[in-house]
Scaffold this motif. Structure first.
Motif, mmCIF file in Angstrom:
data_model
loop_
_atom_site.group_PDB
_atom_site.id
_atom_site.type_symbol
_atom_site.label_atom_id
_atom_site.label_comp_id
_atom_site.label_asym_id
_atom_site.label_seq_id
_atom_site.Cartn_x
_atom_site.Cartn_y
_atom_site.Cartn_z
ATOM 1 N N GLU A 3 0.756 -1.329 -0.126
ATOM 2 C CA GLU A 3 -0.003 0.109 -0.006
ATOM 3 C C GLU A 3 0.761 1.392 0.034
ATOM 4 O OE1 GLU A 3 -2.619 0.031 3.277
ATOM 5 O OE2 GLU A 3 -3.406 -2.071 2.633
ATOM 6 N N SER A 168 -0.963 9.379 -8.274
ATOM 7 C CA SER A 168 -1.644 8.357 -7.561
ATOM 8 C C SER A 168 -2.047 7.435 -8.714
ATOM 9 C CB SER A 168 -3.005 8.749 -6.993
ATOM 10 O OG SER A 168 -2.728 9.790 -5.916
ATOM 11 N N SER A 172 -0.769 3.390 -8.960
ATOM 12 C CA SER A 172 -1.692 2.426 -8.557
ATOM 13 C C SER A 172 -1.300 1.347 -9.485
ATOM 14 C CB SER A 172 -3.070 2.966 -8.987
ATOM 15 O OG SER A 172 -3.317 3.383 -10.234
ATOM 16 N N ASP A 176 -1.285 -0.535 -4.122
ATOM 17 C CA ASP A 176 -2.562 -0.295 -3.643
ATOM 18 C C ASP A 176 -2.573 1.453 -3.324
ATOM 19 O OD1 ASP A 176 -4.584 -2.224 -4.166
ATOM 20 O OD2 ASP A 176 -4.230 -3.100 -2.289
ATOM 21 N N VAL A 177 -3.405 2.241 -3.919
ATOM 22 C CA VAL A 177 -3.232 3.666 -3.370
ATOM 23 C C VAL A 177 -4.398 4.139 -2.857
ATOM 24 C CG1 VAL A 177 -2.794 5.919 -4.460
ATOM 25 C CG2 VAL A 177 -1.741 4.013 -5.463
ATOM 26 N N SER A 230 -9.247 10.112 -11.146
ATOM 27 C CA SER A 230 -8.406 9.038 -10.511
ATOM 28 C C SER A 230 -8.894 7.886 -9.993
ATOM 29 C CB SER A 230 -7.644 9.726 -9.230
ATOM 30 O OG SER A 230 -7.442 10.930 -9.341
ATOM 31 N N VAL A 235 -7.154 4.411 -9.232
ATOM 32 C CA VAL A 235 -6.855 4.648 -7.700
ATOM 33 C C VAL A 235 -7.673 4.010 -6.930
ATOM 34 C CG1 VAL A 235 -6.370 6.599 -6.166
ATOM 35 C CG2 VAL A 235 -5.505 6.893 -8.495
ATOM 36 N N GLN A 236 -7.430 3.057 -5.838
ATOM 37 C CA GLN A 236 -7.975 2.381 -5.250
ATOM 38 C C GLN A 236 -9.195 3.008 -4.191
ATOM 39 O OE1 GLN A 236 -4.870 1.536 -5.775
ATOM 40 N NE2 GLN A 236 -5.270 -0.508 -6.986
#
Ligand SMILES: Nc1ncnc2c1ncn2[C@@H]1O[C@H](COP(=O)(O)OP(=O)(O)O)[C@@H](O)[C@H]1O
Ligand SMILES: CC(=O)N[C@@H](CCC(=O)OP(=O)(O)O)C(=O)O
Length: 258
Positions: A3, A168, A172, A176-177, A230, A235-236
């Protein structure tokens, strides 16, 4: 996947030494890989005015002629960036300050708008994800200012929310962002003057409705546009709120969903 936490702070935190110190204390305690992106629009505006320049913003972007570019490079890549790096070092975070030109970390292209001449403003084209990953894996905490370059020797001014978003998106692909926009309020508010009116979750449909009703306005519009962009590009997780939430997950904030 490992992460990484990407956090963006803007002018209202940077301009308030107490808030900035508290933010950096909270930021330095975040475990794991992390990246800080800072703006500083308010300081740049003040400095520009003090030397007789007339700042002008269109749709949240600063019109940046050559004298204004000198000011933003000095303020963002110089004073603010180095001050934040020194403060993080004092808190035992191994921070390193970067513009997009350093290590070719963020390449951009000069904005080419059909009717508005934004001057030396860059739209992000490419992030050096491999170098960023190497830095993180070596215990570095990268601190980015809002200056990028075009790889032809020209520095360009780039909105800091967009830099956070583009970094980001690039990260990614390998991590995991979680992207968090920290500002002076608790989150996206139903009434922008009432901190108790936090909207805890916002999707694109609700955003469009609230924008039409003028509940969401000014700087929050480009910020949320960046958020939806994003999320749709990988992006998570994205949050908006006060930095108190970094150390206390119970603090109310806004989560962005598609
Ligand atoms: N519904 C809303 N909830 C919270 N803030 C809002 C809202 N609508 C507009 N805003 C404004 O958006 C601003 C945040 O955007 P911006 O000025 O770009 O911040 P920063 O420089 O910290 O990124 C807030 O200071 C607030 O005045
Ligand atoms: C092109 C452009 O608009 N660049 C921004 C970069 C700084 C910024 O985004 O600062 P805040 O996050 O504090 O608003 C500007 O010069 O204002």
């Amino acid at each position: 996947m490992k992460e990484v936490t990407v956090i963006k702070i803007g002018g209202n935190i940077i301009d308030n030494p107490t808030e900035l110190e508290q933010f950096l204390t909270d930021f330095s305690k975040i475990e794991g890989y992390k990246v800080l992106v800072h703006g500083g629009g308010k300081s740049a505006t003040k400095m520009a005015q003090s030397i007789g320049l007339v700042p002008q913003m269109i749709d949240g972007r600063r019109i940046t002629d050559a004298p204004m570019l000198d000011v933003v490079v000095m303020i963002y890549a110089g004073q603010i960036n180095k001050d934040i790096v020194a403060q993080l070092q004092a808190k035992d975070s191994n921070a390193m300050g970067f513009s997009g030109a350093d290590g070719n970390l963020i390449q951009s292209t000069k904005r080419n708008h059909p009717t508005i001449d934004y001057g030396f403003v860059g739209d992000v084209k490419q992030v050096n994800t491999a170098l960023l990953k190497t830095l993180l894996e070596n215990g570095i905490v990268p601190v980015f200012c809002a200056i990028t370059h075009d790889k032809n020797g020209q520095l360009l001014n780039t909105n800091a929310d967009t830099i956070a978003s583009e970094l980001s998106i690039a990260l990614s692909a390998v991590f995991d962002v979680t992207l968090t926009y920290c500002f002076e309020k608790q989150g996206v508010l139903q009434d922008s003057e009432d901190d108790s009116s936090v909207i805890t979750e916002i999707n694109e449909a609700l955003y469009n409705k609230l924008k039409e009703e003028k509940v969401i306005h000014s700087g929050m519009i480009p910020k949320l546009d960046n958020c939806f962009n994003s999320l749709s590009r990988g992006v998570q997780k994205i949050k908006i709120g006060h930095h108190k939430m970094l150390q206390n997950p119970d603090v109310l904030h806004t989560t962005i969903t598609l």
